[in-house]
Design a protein around this motif. Structure first.
Motif, mmCIF file in Angstrom:
data_model
loop_
_atom_site.group_PDB
_atom_site.id
_atom_site.type_symbol
_atom_site.label_atom_id
_atom_site.label_comp_id
_atom_site.label_asym_id
_atom_site.label_seq_id
_atom_site.Cartn_x
_atom_site.Cartn_y
_atom_site.Cartn_z
ATOM 1 N N TYR A 1 9.070 -8.952 7.185
ATOM 2 C CA TYR A 1 8.870 -8.021 8.296
ATOM 3 C C TYR A 1 7.455 -8.002 8.863
ATOM 4 C CZ TYR A 1 13.374 -6.050 6.874
ATOM 5 O OH TYR A 1 14.688 -5.860 6.563
ATOM 6 N N ALA A 2 6.451 -8.427 8.118
ATOM 7 C CA ALA A 2 5.065 -8.405 8.595
ATOM 8 C C ALA A 2 4.793 -9.691 9.366
ATOM 9 C CB ALA A 2 4.100 -8.260 7.423
ATOM 10 N N ARG A 3 4.458 -9.546 10.628
ATOM 11 C CA ARG A 3 4.236 -10.700 11.507
ATOM 12 C C ARG A 3 2.805 -10.714 12.012
ATOM 13 N NH1 ARG A 3 8.058 -13.442 9.956
ATOM 14 N NH2 ARG A 3 10.162 -12.936 10.564
ATOM 15 N N PRO A 4 2.065 -11.793 11.767
ATOM 16 C CA PRO A 4 0.688 -11.856 12.281
ATOM 17 C C PRO A 4 0.670 -11.923 13.804
ATOM 18 C CG PRO A 4 1.298 -13.911 11.177
ATOM 19 C CD PRO A 4 2.449 -12.974 11.015
ATOM 20 N N THR A 5 -0.346 -11.298 14.383
ATOM 21 C CA THR A 5 -0.524 -11.358 15.834
ATOM 22 C C THR A 5 -1.516 -12.486 16.131
ATOM 23 O OG1 THR A 5 -2.366 -9.813 15.834
ATOM 24 C CG2 THR A 5 -0.145 -8.877 16.052
ATOM 25 N N TYR A 6 -1.678 -12.747 17.406
ATOM 26 C CA TYR A 6 -2.569 -13.838 17.797
ATOM 27 C C TYR A 6 -4.013 -13.394 17.936
ATOM 28 C CZ TYR A 6 1.714 -16.395 18.547
ATOM 29 O OH TYR A 6 2.930 -17.009 18.361
ATOM 30 N N GLY B 1 -7.193 -10.432 16.715
ATOM 31 C CA GLY B 1 -7.687 -9.310 15.928
ATOM 32 C C GLY B 1 -7.285 -9.249 14.478
ATOM 33 N N GLY B 2 -6.568 -10.233 13.969
ATOM 34 C CA GLY B 2 -6.165 -10.217 12.572
ATOM 35 C C GLY B 2 -5.134 -9.159 12.236
ATOM 36 N N HIS B 3 -4.470 -8.607 13.241
ATOM 37 C CA HIS B 3 -3.452 -7.579 13.014
ATOM 38 C C HIS B 3 -2.164 -8.217 12.514
ATOM 39 C CE1 HIS B 3 -5.921 -4.682 15.172
ATOM 40 N NE2 HIS B 3 -6.032 -5.562 16.168
ATOM 41 N N MET B 4 -1.331 -7.375 11.904
ATOM 42 C CA MET B 4 0.023 -7.777 11.526
ATOM 43 C C MET B 4 0.956 -6.685 12.021
ATOM 44 S SD MET B 4 -0.212 -9.531 7.783
ATOM 45 C CE MET B 4 1.178 -10.617 8.024
ATOM 46 N N ASP B 5 1.882 -7.056 12.886
ATOM 47 C CA ASP B 5 2.869 -6.113 13.399
ATOM 48 C C ASP B 5 4.017 -5.990 12.410
ATOM 49 O OD1 ASP B 5 1.510 -5.534 15.737
ATOM 50 O OD2 ASP B 5 2.521 -7.092 16.884
ATOM 51 N N TRP B 6 4.588 -4.803 12.332
ATOM 52 C CA TRP B 6 5.724 -4.533 11.455
ATOM 53 C C TRP B 6 7.003 -4.597 12.268
ATOM 54 C CZ3 TRP B 6 6.397 -4.783 6.548
ATOM 55 C CH2 TRP B 6 7.517 -4.217 5.963
ATOM 56 N N THR B 7 7.912 -5.481 11.877
ATOM 57 C CA THR B 7 9.175 -5.636 12.589
ATOM 58 C C THR B 7 10.341 -5.037 11.815
ATOM 59 O OG1 THR B 7 9.587 -7.806 11.593
ATOM 60 C CG2 THR B 7 8.359 -7.759 13.680
ATOM 61 N N PRO C 1 -0.976 0.417 16.674
ATOM 62 C CA PRO C 1 0.162 1.098 16.047
ATOM 63 C C PRO C 1 1.011 0.122 15.230
ATOM 64 C CG PRO C 1 0.034 1.592 18.402
ATOM 65 C CD PRO C 1 -0.930 0.485 18.134
ATOM 66 N N GLY C 2 1.395 0.528 14.032
ATOM 67 C CA GLY C 2 2.271 -0.287 13.209
ATOM 68 C C GLY C 2 1.585 -1.414 12.460
ATOM 69 N N CYS C 3 0.257 -1.527 12.543
ATOM 70 C CA CYS C 3 -0.443 -2.630 11.877
ATOM 71 C C CYS C 3 -0.355 -2.472 10.360
ATOM 72 C CB CYS C 3 -1.902 -2.696 12.316
ATOM 73 S SG CYS C 3 -2.793 -4.094 11.583
ATOM 74 N N VAL C 4 -0.006 -3.562 9.669
ATOM 75 C CA VAL C 4 0.083 -3.563 8.213
ATOM 76 C C VAL C 4 -0.771 -4.678 7.606
ATOM 77 C CG1 VAL C 4 2.374 -2.472 8.107
ATOM 78 C CG2 VAL C 4 2.191 -4.959 8.247
ATOM 79 N N ALA C 5 -1.764 -5.156 8.345
ATOM 80 C CA ALA C 5 -2.623 -6.228 7.831
ATOM 81 C C ALA C 5 -3.387 -5.733 6.609
ATOM 82 C CB ALA C 5 -3.603 -6.688 8.914
ATOM 83 N N GLU C 6 -3.468 -6.561 5.594
ATOM 84 C CA GLU C 6 -4.156 -6.194 4.360
ATOM 85 C C GLU C 6 -5.607 -5.809 4.616
ATOM 86 O OE1 GLU C 6 -3.692 -9.382 1.551
ATOM 87 O OE2 GLU C 6 -1.535 -9.448 1.854
ATOM 88 N N GLU C 7 -6.235 -6.457 5.565
ATOM 89 C CA GLU C 7 -7.642 -6.197 5.873
ATOM 90 C C GLU C 7 -7.826 -4.920 6.682
ATOM 91 O OE1 GLU C 7 -6.048 -9.061 6.675
ATOM 92 O OE2 GLU C 7 -6.767 -10.312 5.024
ATOM 93 N N HIS C 8 -6.735 -4.323 7.162
ATOM 94 C CA HIS C 8 -6.815 -3.163 8.045
ATOM 95 C C HIS C 8 -6.256 -1.892 7.422
ATOM 96 C CE1 HIS C 8 -6.916 -5.900 11.868
ATOM 97 N NE2 HIS C 8 -7.832 -6.206 10.982
ATOM 98 N N VAL C 9 -6.145 -1.834 6.113
ATOM 99 C CA VAL C 9 -5.616 -0.632 5.470
ATOM 100 C C VAL C 9 -6.657 -0.013 4.545
ATOM 101 C CG1 VAL C 9 -3.179 -1.315 5.615
ATOM 102 C CG2 VAL C 9 -4.507 -1.952 3.606
ATOM 103 N N ALA C 10 -6.592 1.306 4.427
ATOM 104 C CA ALA C 10 -7.516 2.035 3.550
ATOM 105 C C ALA C 10 -6.811 3.267 3.001
ATOM 106 C CB ALA C 10 -8.766 2.437 4.319
#
Length: 144
Positions: A58-63, A65-71, A115-124
């Motif tokens: 379900y986690a899809r990288p974006t092109y 900012g290093g974000h990952m969208d949740w599908t 919104p919905g970002c689940v990137a490992e580098e973007h969570v705290a």
């Protein structure tokens, strides 16, 4: 409704209504009605993916900012979650554990504005966010 022999055979093989519908092109409702007609118990759902595999699905990288969208699924508040065998896992919590190798303290939130970002580098977790806010206030002198 009479039981179609092909549906009944798959029911006896232990297939779920969903698997029967997919294989034979009938509706899940039809498979369920035939299942009840022949007196067969509901099929047990077999989960083939682990929560970790679901996260990768379900986690899809974006092109950018290093974000990952949740599908995948979300809870009532729109938070990305993984549901398996009546247990709900936080997708951001899983990303946090993957990144830091420990369980989070408090809620895990994205540190980015996407919104919905689940990137490992973007969570705290809560202590990390408190530290980030303190640093922000020390630098810019205002509440964030």
């Amino acid at each position: 409704m009479s039981g179609r022999a092909d549906v009944v055979a798959l029911i006896r093989d232990g297939k779920s209504d969903r698997a029967i519908a997919r294989e034979l092109g009938v509706s899940r409702r039809t498979a369920g009605i035939i299942r009840r007609t022949v007196g067969a118990p509901p099929a047990k759902t077999v989960y083939t993916l682990t929560p970790e595999q679901m996260w990768h699905t379900y986690a899809r990288p974006t092109y950018t900012g290093g974000h990952m969208d949740w599908t995948g699924p979300t809870n009532h508040a729109g938070t990305p979650v993984i549901k398996r065998q009546h247990v709900t896992y936080s997708a951001r919590g899983m990303a946090f554990r993957r990144r830091y190798g420990r369980d989070p303290v408090g809620y895990v939130r994205a540190t980015c504005d996407r919104p919905g970002c689940v990137a490992e580098e973007h969570v705290a977790d809560a202590p990390m966010r408190a530290e980030l806010n303190a640093q922000y206030n020390a630098i810019f002198g205002g509440a964030r």
